[in-house]
Write a protein that holds these residues in place. Structure first.
Motif, PDB file in Angstrom:
ATOM      1  N   LEU A  41      -0.971 -18.742 -25.926  1.00 50.09           N
ATOM      2  CA  LEU A  41       0.211 -19.526 -25.551  1.00 50.09           C
ATOM      3  C   LEU A  41       1.209 -18.674 -24.775  1.00 50.09           C
ATOM      4  O   LEU A  41       1.718 -19.079 -23.717  1.00 50.09           O
ATOM      5  N   ALA A  42       1.504 -17.472 -25.283  1.00 47.70           N
ATOM      6  CA  ALA A  42       2.467 -16.575 -24.633  1.00 47.70           C
ATOM      7  C   ALA A  42       1.961 -16.137 -23.269  1.00 47.70           C
ATOM      8  O   ALA A  42       2.727 -16.087 -22.288  1.00 47.70           O
ATOM      9  N   LEU A  43       0.685 -15.817 -23.180  1.00 47.62           N
ATOM     10  CA  LEU A  43       0.097 -15.358 -21.921  1.00 47.62           C
ATOM     11  C   LEU A  43       0.147 -16.452 -20.866  1.00 47.62           C
ATOM     12  O   LEU A  43       0.532 -16.202 -19.708  1.00 47.62           O
ATOM     13  N   LEU A  44      -0.203 -17.648 -21.254  1.00 49.45           N
ATOM     14  CA  LEU A  44      -0.204 -18.774 -20.318  1.00 49.45           C
ATOM     15  C   LEU A  44       1.210 -19.111 -19.850  1.00 49.45           C
ATOM     16  O   LEU A  44       1.461 -19.281 -18.646  1.00 49.45           O
ATOM     17  N   LEU A  45       2.146 -19.183 -20.773  1.00 48.43           N
ATOM     18  CA  LEU A  45       3.525 -19.543 -20.427  1.00 48.43           C
ATOM     19  C   LEU A  45       4.194 -18.491 -19.551  1.00 48.43           C
ATOM     20  O   LEU A  45       4.968 -18.821 -18.645  1.00 48.43           O
ATOM     21  N   ASN A  46       3.891 -17.208 -19.793  1.00 46.16           N
ATOM     22  CA  ASN A  46       4.572 -16.137 -19.079  1.00 46.16           C
ATOM     23  C   ASN A  46       4.209 -16.072 -17.596  1.00 46.16           C
ATOM     24  O   ASN A  46       4.907 -15.432 -16.818  1.00 46.16           O
ATOM     25  N   PHE A  47       3.143 -16.726 -17.200  1.00 48.94           N
ATOM     26  CA  PHE A  47       2.810 -16.805 -15.775  1.00 48.94           C
ATOM     27  C   PHE A  47       3.819 -17.671 -15.018  1.00 48.94           C
ATOM     28  O   PHE A  47       3.992 -17.520 -13.814  1.00 48.94           O
ATOM     29  N   PHE A  48       4.495 -18.556 -15.740  1.00 49.13           N
ATOM     30  CA  PHE A  48       5.373 -19.519 -15.093  1.00 49.13           C
ATOM     31  C   PHE A  48       6.831 -19.436 -15.550  1.00 49.13           C
ATOM     32  O   PHE A  48       7.726 -19.843 -14.814  1.00 49.13           O
ATOM     33  N   PHE A  49       7.064 -18.903 -16.748  1.00 44.68           N
ATOM     34  CA  PHE A  49       8.418 -18.905 -17.299  1.00 44.68           C
ATOM     35  C   PHE A  49       8.711 -17.610 -18.050  1.00 44.68           C
ATOM     36  O   PHE A  49       7.798 -16.978 -18.590  1.00 44.68           O
ATOM     37  N   PRO A  50       9.995 -17.224 -18.129  1.00 42.31           N
ATOM     38  CA  PRO A  50      10.387 -16.161 -19.074  1.00 42.31           C
ATOM     39  C   PRO A  50      10.207 -16.682 -20.496  1.00 42.31           C
ATOM     40  O   PRO A  50      10.510 -17.842 -20.786  1.00 42.31           O
TER      41      PRO A  50
END
Length: 310
Positions: A41-50
């Protein structure tokens, strides 16, 4: 610290439901599912958001999921009590620990970019250490919550100590794998008692967002799972999932654990049907995202191996 543990238990059972594992109740090694779910979840989200935009949501949602499964009687109260006392013990012995030198030097600098920025192109050009792509630091950053100027990520490393020590307090019969883990943890405690500097270099790391001791725990857990020939008789698929997650996290936390891949290869050699398991698609997706993050941040497939850099 205890709330972080409950949060991870909640995510563990949620991910276990997604994977449709037969035994829906929480088992002693299910926390690895929680770490892996949060990592994806963190890896996927961090591509697009802080990640700071999701830290509080992530924390509260995990606790809500935990309460849901608690009411569904998927979690043993005796296990929660056991975990509470282990948490109390570890927090008590580490309450006056100072932050390690390495953490002050570059761990905290690495962590601060994940909550405040999405994946940054060429960040290793600012400082080579920022190119280090430890998934543990990304997971910690997903808990960037401050209460009274105290940040949760200082306590996150306690969780893997708590889960690992709790395994030894289980009511299951003593097998070779538990003896192996027990000897390893006894050595850790004896080393800490006789070390001249506080609680020793291992327990002194509690309260610091470091990855060296964390990678050691994943190394121990991998062998613990591999040596267990009794508790996984019902489902060899579940053993493979837990074993592979421990290896994948161990390697992506710190590359020193790269040799653990041989254990997965050995396991698959004798269980070839698992080569076509659907969970391997999840593992491949996770590893590809991790490599892509490394390429964006440093220009290397795996930083800092120069032969794998553009």
């Amino acid at each position: 610290t205890y709330l972080l543990v409950l949060n991870l238990i909640g995510y563990s059972l949620l991910f276990k439901g997604f994977l449709k594992i037969k035994n829906a109740k929480y088992q002693e090694l299910d926390f690895l599912l929680g770490y892996f779910f949060v990592a994806i979840l963190a890896l996927l989200l961090n591509f697009f958001f802080p990640l700071k935009f999701f830290a509080k949501i992530n924390f509260i949602l995990g606790l809500i999921i935990f309460v849901y499964f608690l009411f569904k009687k998927k979690i043993s109260f005796s296990f929660l009590i056991k975990v509470f006392f282990v948490t109390f013990f570890l927090v008590f012995i580490s309450y006056d620990n100072s932050i390690l030198y390495d953490s002050r030097l570059y761990h905290l600098q690495t962590i601060k970019y994940h909550p405040d920025y999405k994946v940054i192109f060429g960040i290793s050009n600012l400082e080579p250490r920022l190119g280090m792509n430890s998934i543990w630091h990304l997971i910690i950053s997903f808990y960037d919550i401050k209460i009274n100027k105290i940040n949760f990520y200082y306590f996150f490393n306690h969780t893997i100590y708590i889960f690992t020590f709790s395994i030894l307090l289980s009511n299951k019969t003593i097998e070779n794998n538990k003896i192996f883990l027990c000897i390893s943890l006894i050595y850790l405690l004896v080393y800490s008692i006789f070390h001249p500097n506080g609680d020793g270099t291992i327990l002194n790391s509690l309260g610091s967002p470091e990855v060296d001791i964390v990678s050691m725990f994943f190394y121990l857990l991998t062998f613990f799972i591999f040596l267990d020939n009794n508790n996984f008789k019902v489902s060899i698929n579940y053993k493979y999932i837990i074993l592979a997650i421990s290896v994948v996290l161990g390697v992506t936390v710190k590359l020193n654990n790269i040799s653990l891949i041989l254990i997965v290869i050995y396991f698959l050699w004798f269980n070839k049907n698992l080569l076509f398991s659907k969970i391997n698609i999840v593992f491949a997706f996770f590893i590809l995202l991790w490599i892509l993050k490394s390429i964006i941040g440093s220009g290397c497939f795996i930083f800092p191996i120069s032969q794998l850099c553009f």
